[in-house]
Design an enzyme around this catalytic site. Structure first.
Site, PDB file in Angstrom:
ATOM      1  N   CYS A  25      10.304 -13.517  51.555  1.00 31.35           N
ATOM      2  CA  CYS A  25      11.434 -12.995  50.789  1.00 31.35           C
ATOM      3  C   CYS A  25      11.476 -13.620  49.401  1.00 31.35           C
ATOM      4  O   CYS A  25      11.378 -14.841  49.249  1.00 31.35           O
ATOM      5  CB  CYS A  25      12.744 -13.287  51.526  1.00 31.35           C
ATOM      6  N   CYS A  27      14.447 -16.527  47.614  1.00 31.37           N
ATOM      7  CA  CYS A  27      14.373 -17.995  47.552  1.00 31.37           C
ATOM      8  C   CYS A  27      12.932 -18.439  47.355  1.00 31.37           C
ATOM      9  O   CYS A  27      12.023 -17.879  47.962  1.00 31.37           O
ATOM     10  CB  CYS A  27      14.908 -18.630  48.837  1.00 31.37           C
ATOM     11  N   ASP A  65      28.281 -17.703  25.584  1.00 29.58           N
ATOM     12  CA  ASP A  65      27.594 -17.566  26.876  1.00 29.58           C
ATOM     13  C   ASP A  65      26.783 -16.273  26.824  1.00 29.58           C
ATOM     14  O   ASP A  65      27.143 -15.270  27.436  1.00 29.58           O
ATOM     15  CB  ASP A  65      28.619 -17.531  28.012  1.00 29.58           C
ATOM     16  N   CYS A  86      21.941 -19.227  30.741  1.00 31.86           N
ATOM     17  CA  CYS A  86      21.221 -18.969  31.983  1.00 31.86           C
ATOM     18  C   CYS A  86      19.715 -19.001  31.759  1.00 31.86           C
ATOM     19  O   CYS A  86      18.949 -18.602  32.626  1.00 31.86           O
ATOM     20  CB  CYS A  86      21.634 -17.620  32.573  1.00 31.86           C
ATOM     21  N   GLN A  89      29.818 -14.622  37.080  1.00 31.13           N
ATOM     22  CA  GLN A  89      29.071 -15.806  37.499  1.00 31.13           C
ATOM     23  C   GLN A  89      28.688 -15.660  38.972  1.00 31.13           C
ATOM     24  O   GLN A  89      29.464 -15.158  39.783  1.00 31.13           O
ATOM     25  CB  GLN A  89      29.887 -17.075  37.280  1.00 31.13           C
ATOM     26  N   CYS A 109      15.809 -20.491  56.716  1.00 28.68           N
ATOM     27  CA  CYS A 109      15.742 -19.038  56.913  1.00 28.68           C
ATOM     28  C   CYS A 109      14.378 -18.595  57.436  1.00 28.68           C
ATOM     29  O   CYS A 109      13.339 -19.039  56.940  1.00 28.68           O
ATOM     30  CB  CYS A 109      16.046 -18.327  55.594  1.00 28.68           C
ATOM     31  N   GLU A 126      33.034  -9.176  22.701  1.00 28.70           N
ATOM     32  CA  GLU A 126      32.119  -8.655  23.723  1.00 28.70           C
ATOM     33  C   GLU A 126      31.637  -7.268  23.322  1.00 28.70           C
ATOM     34  O   GLU A 126      32.401  -6.454  22.797  1.00 28.70           O
ATOM     35  CB  GLU A 126      32.836  -8.593  25.073  1.00 28.70           C
ATOM     36  N   PHE A 147      30.295 -13.400  23.343  1.00 33.73           N
ATOM     37  CA  PHE A 147      29.689 -12.827  24.557  1.00 33.73           C
ATOM     38  C   PHE A 147      30.648 -13.085  25.724  1.00 33.73           C
ATOM     39  O   PHE A 147      30.259 -13.592  26.776  1.00 33.73           O
ATOM     40  CB  PHE A 147      28.306 -13.422  24.833  1.00 33.73           C
ATOM     41  N   CYS A 157      20.563 -14.325  56.038  1.00 33.72           N
ATOM     42  CA  CYS A 157      20.473 -14.742  54.636  1.00 33.72           C
ATOM     43  C   CYS A 157      21.333 -15.975  54.448  1.00 33.72           C
ATOM     44  O   CYS A 157      22.501 -15.989  54.836  1.00 33.72           O
ATOM     45  CB  CYS A 157      20.920 -13.632  53.687  1.00 33.72           C
TER      46      CYS A 157
END
Length: 398
Positions: free
Chosen positions: A56, A59, A330, A356, A237, A50, A284, A264, A134
């Site tokens: 940017c 990334c 999660d 995550c 996701q 890119c 949740e 969750f 992108c």
């Protein structure tokens, strides 16, 4: 004359690191750092695809080849486990999502004297990089950028606008935050933007919460073959590819459990995947997501019991957890310290933890290990390609 120092790894924030601890931006393992500060590229340094790379903030690692990128994701997860003294039974192959596969992203836009800029922000800055290309966004999302840029140029206000894009079943779900429509012409232009570009939904938040301006039919996202209503701003996701990997692992590890607590649960990404042999409780806190999951399960006639519950303030207790043969969780990036503590105190002996954030995950699961659980399997996952953001799936038994 001293020898050049070799870059031996990539640090958590994306810098290359030498054996003596020097950090070098945009360096890959195998590069050589010379005394004058110049960097000699090695076998794992590649040409970024890119034109915006380096400015940017979307990334950080396009200069690293596939092997170096995979090793970075693997090491981040493995180090998190070792930092808490957690022994890994089996470290599974790292999964990387391919380029141009992101189905959700938040961009930023700003009206300028010459028109408008729209893209990700520069790393560590509020300056917006005006995207001409992108390599992480799904092509459908990238194709909408010129039209959105033109709309902001004509009707944007003085401040920056958050542009949230999600690829739903019906097409692009676009949400504009911090955007005030002024006058009939601007309102008509917003509707024309949605119609002309085939948006599934256009939502505006003018300071009073999201309001759908355009939604020809209810927007859904398909989870394990079941269409589920997609409330504005719902968690999803980042890639379908990454979701498929996580779901496949969860199915395998949950195995023949007849009852599962999905904590969750969000919209039901894992709950719908696990039904069939199992009855699933989907807990949740976000009301919109809870109601969407409940409605979808009802329409499909699935054995999913949706529970509206804040698991941070009111985690499931050991006696409640004891009704289930397995637990899947999660949680958000902050982790689930209190809920994991209750799991450790319960009779549950099978736990799947998707995370995550390797740091909060390692802190949480150290409690499981103390309670007699063993980390059987660990899968590093890189859904956010070329980013330092790393995810994982893990399986514990006792």
């Amino acid at each position: 004359m001293s020898e050049a120092a070799e870059i031996i790894r990539i640090a958590a924030r994306g810098d290359g690191v030498t054996a003596d601890g020097r950090h070098v931006p945009f360096a890959a393992p195998g590069d050589l750092l010379h005394e004058d500060g110049t960097l000699e590229h090695g076998p794992h340094h590649t040409t970024p695809p890119c034109r915006h790379f380096g400015s940017c903030g979307g990334c950080e690692l396009q200069h690293a080849d596939e092997e170096a990128l995979r090793r970075f994701v693997t090491d981040r997860v493995a180090f998190a486990a070792s930092s808490q003294g957690i022994e890994v039974g089996e470290l599974l192959p790292t999964h990387l999502s391919p380029p141009k596969s992101r189905r959700r992203a938040t961009l930023h836009a700003l009206r300028t004297a010459k028109g408008a800029v729209l893209g990700f922000r520069e790393g560590g800055s509020h300056k917006i990089v005006d995207l001409a290309e992108c390599h992480i966004l799904a092509p459908e999302l990238a194709a909408a950028i010129p039209a959105l840029r033109g709309f902001v140029a004509r009707h944007g206000g003085k401040g920056a606008v958050d542009v949230e894009l999600t690829l739903a079943d019906q097409g692009i779900d676009c949400s504009l935050r911090n955007f005030a429509l002024e006058g009939l012409a601007a309102t008509e232009a917003a509707l024309e933007l949605a119609q002309a570009n085939g948006f599934a939904r256009l939502t505006l938040d003018q300071g009073y919460g999201p309001e759908a301006m355009w939604e020809p039919e209810p927007v859904t996202i398909t989870l394990s073959g079941k269409p589920v209503g997609l409330p504005p701003g719902s968690f999803l996701q980042a890639t379908q590819d990454g979701e498929d990997r996580l779901v496949a692992d969860a199915r395998e590890w949950i195995g023949d459990a007849a009852s599962v607590a999905d904590l969750f649960a969000g919209l039901g990404t894992f709950a719908f995947a696990l039904t069939g042999p199992a009855k699933v409780l989907a807990a949740e806190a976000a009301r919109d997501a809870h109601l969407a999951c409940k409605a979808a399960a009802g329409r499909a006639g699935l054995p999913v019991g949706a529970m509206h519950r804040d698991l941070f303030r009111n985690p499931l207790q050991p006696d409640e957890l004891g009704r289930f043969e397995a637990v899947l969780l999660d949680p958000p990036r902050a982790g689930a310290r209190e809920q994991v503590g209750r799991i450790a105190e319960s009779r549950v002996n099978r736990v799947v933890y998707v995370s995550c954030n390797p740091v909060s995950w390692a802190r949480d699961v150290a409690r499981l290990v103390e309670a007699g659980f063993k980390l059987e399997k660990l899968r590093p996952v890189g859904q956010f390609r070329w980013s330092t953001h790393v995810e994982l799936a893990s399986y514990f038994s006792r």
